[in-house]
Design a protein around this motif. Structure first.
Motif, PDB file in Angstrom:
ATOM      1  N   GLU A  14       0.814  -1.207   0.000  1.00 54.76           N
ATOM      2  CA  GLU A  14       0.000   0.000   0.000  1.00 54.76           C
ATOM      3  C   GLU A  14       0.853   1.266   0.000  1.00 54.76           C
ATOM      4  OE1 GLU A  14       0.341  -1.566   4.266  1.00 54.76           O
ATOM      5  OE2 GLU A  14       0.026  -2.355   2.248  1.00 54.76           O
ATOM      6  N   GLU A  15       2.181   1.178   0.245  1.00 55.61           N
ATOM      7  CA  GLU A  15       3.032   2.345   0.242  1.00 55.61           C
ATOM      8  C   GLU A  15       3.392   2.784  -1.173  1.00 55.61           C
ATOM      9  OE1 GLU A  15       6.410   1.256   2.504  1.00 55.61           O
ATOM     10  OE2 GLU A  15       5.535   1.808   4.417  1.00 55.61           O
ATOM     11  N   SER A  16       3.285   1.920  -2.129  1.00 56.23           N
ATOM     12  CA  SER A  16       3.787   2.216  -3.460  1.00 56.23           C
ATOM     13  C   SER A  16       2.681   2.654  -4.396  1.00 56.23           C
ATOM     14  CB  SER A  16       4.468   0.976  -4.043  1.00 56.23           C
ATOM     15  OG  SER A  16       4.906   1.229  -5.359  1.00 56.23           O
ATOM     16  N   PRO A  17       2.924   3.716  -5.224  1.00 52.02           N
ATOM     17  CA  PRO A  17       1.908   4.161  -6.175  1.00 52.02           C
ATOM     18  C   PRO A  17       1.801   3.250  -7.389  1.00 52.02           C
ATOM     19  CG  PRO A  17       3.883   5.482  -6.411  1.00 52.02           C
ATOM     20  CD  PRO A  17       4.112   4.571  -5.230  1.00 52.02           C
ATOM     21  N   VAL A  18       2.706   2.295  -7.528  1.00 53.77           N
ATOM     22  CA  VAL A  18       2.624   1.329  -8.618  1.00 53.77           C
ATOM     23  C   VAL A  18       2.627  -0.064  -8.010  1.00 53.77           C
ATOM     24  CG1 VAL A  18       3.752   2.820 -10.301  1.00 53.77           C
ATOM     25  CG2 VAL A  18       5.129   1.270  -8.907  1.00 53.77           C
ATOM     26  N   ALA A  22       4.921  -5.417 -10.583  1.00 58.18           N
ATOM     27  CA  ALA A  22       5.206  -4.791 -11.880  1.00 58.18           C
ATOM     28  C   ALA A  22       6.497  -3.989 -11.814  1.00 58.18           C
ATOM     29  CB  ALA A  22       4.040  -3.910 -12.308  1.00 58.18           C
ATOM     30  N   LEU A  23       6.714  -3.287 -10.706  1.00 64.17           N
ATOM     31  CA  LEU A  23       7.945  -2.511 -10.545  1.00 64.17           C
ATOM     32  C   LEU A  23       9.166  -3.421 -10.553  1.00 64.17           C
ATOM     33  CD1 LEU A  23       8.464   0.387  -8.014  1.00 64.17           C
ATOM     34  CD2 LEU A  23      10.232  -1.318  -8.400  1.00 64.17           C
ATOM     35  N   ASN A  45      12.255   4.925 -13.269  1.00 65.07           N
ATOM     36  CA  ASN A  45      11.145   5.682 -12.688  1.00 65.07           C
ATOM     37  C   ASN A  45      10.363   6.424 -13.765  1.00 65.07           C
ATOM     38  OD1 ASN A  45      11.547   4.974  -9.988  1.00 65.07           O
ATOM     39  ND2 ASN A  45      13.005   6.628  -9.647  1.00 65.07           N
ATOM     40  N   ARG A  46      11.104   7.017 -14.722  1.00 62.16           N
ATOM     41  CA  ARG A  46      10.442   7.760 -15.790  1.00 62.16           C
ATOM     42  C   ARG A  46       9.590   6.829 -16.648  1.00 62.16           C
ATOM     43  NH1 ARG A  46      14.596  10.207 -17.501  1.00 62.16           N
ATOM     44  NH2 ARG A  46      15.143   8.864 -19.260  1.00 62.16           N
ATOM     45  N   GLU A  47      10.105   5.644 -16.960  1.00 61.61           N
ATOM     46  CA  GLU A  47       9.344   4.697 -17.775  1.00 61.61           C
ATOM     47  C   GLU A  47       8.099   4.212 -17.049  1.00 61.61           C
ATOM     48  OE1 GLU A  47      12.169   1.692 -18.720  1.00 61.61           O
ATOM     49  OE2 GLU A  47      13.107   2.849 -20.351  1.00 61.61           O
ATOM     50  N   LEU A  48       8.172   4.136 -15.733  1.00 64.76           N
ATOM     51  CA  LEU A  48       7.020   3.698 -14.943  1.00 64.76           C
ATOM     52  C   LEU A  48       6.053   4.846 -14.680  1.00 64.76           C
ATOM     53  CD1 LEU A  48       8.801   1.394 -12.338  1.00 64.76           C
ATOM     54  CD2 LEU A  48       7.320   0.657 -14.207  1.00 64.76           C
TER      55      LEU A  48
END
Length: 215
Positions: A14-18, A22-23, A45-48
């Protein structure tokens, strides 16, 4: 004021926006494509489409991301290869054949693992030590015992585990990380599911037939 250090490893989902899986999958592909030193956290990070501070906030460092990604990729491989398989296969030679097929099919689904091993295996050092001692050695030990048992029984010619490992990984699994080269020989994609199944069975057939001594 005292500070609380962030524990290493995977952050809470739940801490991660992605999506964390997948990351980590994207990180594995990036490490495989560019090597550890060439892989850019900022580019990832930019690609994600996330903040350029995401990885450092969640994993502490590039090495923290690498550790978590390696655990996802190679930990999954070890679990996939754990002894058990088909309980109907009582013949050790059939078990060996099934183990080869299982590894090659998994490699087709995760070609980035072969890419990372090609990179780290050529460089050597602490990262290779970590992968080998934590994942590769435990995963290959049962195969080594199986090869030794079959050789003692006179079922197969003796073969060093290193030779067997290289034949299966650098040989059998190579088309999945060298797709453009593979397609020069045959326009059919080596990653097509039917082609993967055919290739895995054929590699296992050839290796087992080449090793066996009992006809």
């Amino acid at each position: 004021m005292p500070t609380t250090s962030r524990p290493r490893g995977r952050p809470r989902r739940e801490e991660s926006p992605v999506d964390l899986d997948a990351l980590l999958d994207a990180a594995l592909r990036a490490f495989a494509a560019h090597g550890y030193e060439g892989m850019s956290v900022r580019t990832l990070n930019r690609e994600l489409g996330v903040s350029h501070n995401l990885v450092h906030q969640r994993f502490g460092s590039k090495r923290g991301l690498w550790d978590a990604a390696i655990e996802r990729g190679f930990g999954g491989l070890v679990r996939h290869l754990q002894p058990g398989g088909d309980p109907a296969l009582s013949d050790p030679l059939e078990q060996l054949h099934a183990a080869i097929v299982r590894f090659i099919e998994h490699s087709a689904a995760h070609p980035e693992l072969t890419g990372i091993m090609n990179s780290e295996g050529a460089l050597g050092g602490e990262r290779l030590d970590h992968i080998f001692d934590t994942y590769i050695a435990p995963a290959t030990a049962p195969v080594g015992r199986l090869l030794e048992h079959l050789a003692r029984e006179g079922r197969i010619r003796p073969i060093p585990l290193r030779t067997f490992h290289v034949l299966v990984t650098s040989g059998g699994a190579a088309p999945f990380s060298l797709v453009p080269l593979a397609e020069r020989f045959d326009p059919a994609s080596p990653l097509d599911p039917e082609e993967v199944a055919r290739h895995a069975r054929l590699v296992a057939d050839v290796l087992v037939a080449g090793l066996r001594l009992d006809g």
